[in-house]
Design an enzyme around this catalytic site. Structure first.
Site, mmCIF file in Angstrom:
data_model
loop_
_atom_site.group_PDB
_atom_site.id
_atom_site.type_symbol
_atom_site.label_atom_id
_atom_site.label_comp_id
_atom_site.label_asym_id
_atom_site.label_seq_id
_atom_site.Cartn_x
_atom_site.Cartn_y
_atom_site.Cartn_z
ATOM 1 N N GLY A 115 -35.855 -89.170 -113.810
ATOM 2 C CA GLY A 115 -34.429 -89.395 -113.595
ATOM 3 C C GLY A 115 -33.965 -90.829 -113.623
ATOM 4 O O GLY A 115 -32.800 -91.106 -113.346
ATOM 5 N N LEU A 116 -34.837 -91.760 -113.988
ATOM 6 C CA LEU A 116 -34.459 -93.174 -114.053
ATOM 7 C C LEU A 116 -34.311 -93.677 -115.488
ATOM 8 O O LEU A 116 -34.187 -94.868 -115.720
ATOM 9 C CB LEU A 116 -35.486 -94.035 -113.309
ATOM 10 N N GLY A 117 -34.334 -92.764 -116.451
ATOM 11 C CA GLY A 117 -34.133 -93.152 -117.839
ATOM 12 C C GLY A 117 -35.356 -93.739 -118.502
ATOM 13 O O GLY A 117 -35.232 -94.565 -119.417
ATOM 14 N N ASP A 147 -28.226 -94.049 -120.824
ATOM 15 C CA ASP A 147 -29.528 -94.630 -120.507
ATOM 16 C C ASP A 147 -29.908 -95.718 -121.503
ATOM 17 O O ASP A 147 -30.377 -96.799 -121.123
ATOM 18 C CB ASP A 147 -30.613 -93.550 -120.508
#
Length: 338
Positions: A99-101, A144
């Site tokens: 989920g942090l790209g 992102d």
């Protein structure tokens, strides 16, 4: 040899409105920022073989006509490689699919390295977006890639007619350091494929589902209040925006949240957190929470009791970076034209 790295990101408001099924009909808007966790890719021309040898998610080789196991690397080399023998390796500060790209940061870093640092941030972001969206057919957006390529606090607009508008958001340095302390990041222990989680949202919006469209309209409308919170140095207001975002987002699809996340989030609020949300598409990964200093320890205890692990981080304005290393071991940072 070249060493390229690109930052991971935190989406603060508007996430999901950059996905084409929504943006091409209504226009999207996302506020996000990059952090000091990064993905690094190392590449060097190989002298002892005639194929690509890569240690990315797993070690693999194109010898004998085989394809690389990593689809992002495979597509990047197809589009931007020169066909010569190459050794590749990559390292990330977090697990993939969290989920942090990280997938987009990997693509941005790899492309920047393959192109010798010549790609300007917008070009690197567009090339990385093309790999995911056209080359691999993933139902994702472009926040992102743009955040990772540019770095810093950025407001991204996705007009209906196409393109991406990038605006730098000035934030007081003292307030950034306060956010470093008051925003807490916890790994849930679960990873997932963002494309799979977003698939349900994509299908609902593409099918003109009024509930999904309405939730994304409200999520987009949270971007101006989040901007105001940054401009007014109001961390609690930002945490409340995160919470409103999560309450809308968690009902966009059946896989966005998990029961253990719902329980941990409820306990964090009871312990004094002002709000928070799962980052990225949801379905696991990292939970971001805001907790002022007077309740920070209680919030930490409430969340870690569910088996979540805290991940230290700080905001960092550096975007993609490429460094060349010559045979004598001399380093040179490659700076592209704007």
């Amino acid at each position: 040899m070249w060493i390229s790295s690109a930052p991971l990101r935190i989406s603060l408001a508007g996430g999901g409105t950059d996905v084409p099924s929504y943006a091409e009909r209504f226009g999207g808007m996302v506020l996000g920022a990059t952090i000091d966790l990064r993905v690094t890719v190392v590449g060097r021309p190989a002298r002892t073989h005639t194929h690509v040898r890569a240690c990315l998610d797993t070690c693999s080789s194109t010898a004998g006509g085989a394809a690389l196991a990593n689809p992002f690397a495979r597509e990047a080399l197809r589009r931007h490689g020169d066909g010569g023998p190459l050794d590749l390796a990559s390292f990330a500060d977090v697990p993939g699919g969290s989920g942090l790209g990280s997938s987009s940061a990997f693509s941005v870093a790899l492309l920047a390295g393959l192109e010798g640092g010549r790609l300007a941030p917008a070009a690197a972001a567009e090339a990385a977006s093309a790999i995911e969206m056209q080359g691999l057919g993933r139902p994702v957006g472009r926040q992102d890639q743009y955040l990772s390529a540019f770095g810093g606090f950025r407001l991204l607009r996705f007009p209906r007619e196409g393109g991406v508008e990038v605006e730098e958001v000035p934030v007081d340095e003292g307030f950034v350091r306060r956010l470093d302390e008051e925003l807490l990041l916890f790994f849930t222990g679960t990873t997932r494929d963002a494309g799979e989680v977003l698939g349900e949202q994509n299908a609902r919006v593409g099918g003109s589902d009024r509930d999904a469209e309405g939730r994304l309209h409200e999520i987009k409308a949270l971007t101006p209040p989040a901007l105001d919170a940054l401009k007014n140095n109001d961390a609690t207001a930002l945490g409340e925006v995160l919470g409103r975002h999560w309450n809308l987002k968690r009902r966009l699809g059946s896989r966005v949240s998990l029961p253990v996340v719902d329980r941990a989030y409820a306990d964090a609020l009871d312990a004094g957190a002002s709000g928070g949300k799962l980052l990225g598409a949801g379905g696991g990964g990292y939970l971001l929470l805001h907790a002022r200093d007077t309740v920070r320890d209680q919030v930490r205890a409430a969340v870690t009791a569910h088996g979540f692990t805290e991940q230290p981080f700080r905001f960092d304005g550096r975007g993609v970076r490429v460094t060349a290393v010559d045979p004598a071991g001399r380093y040179e940072e490659l700076v592209p034209a704007a």
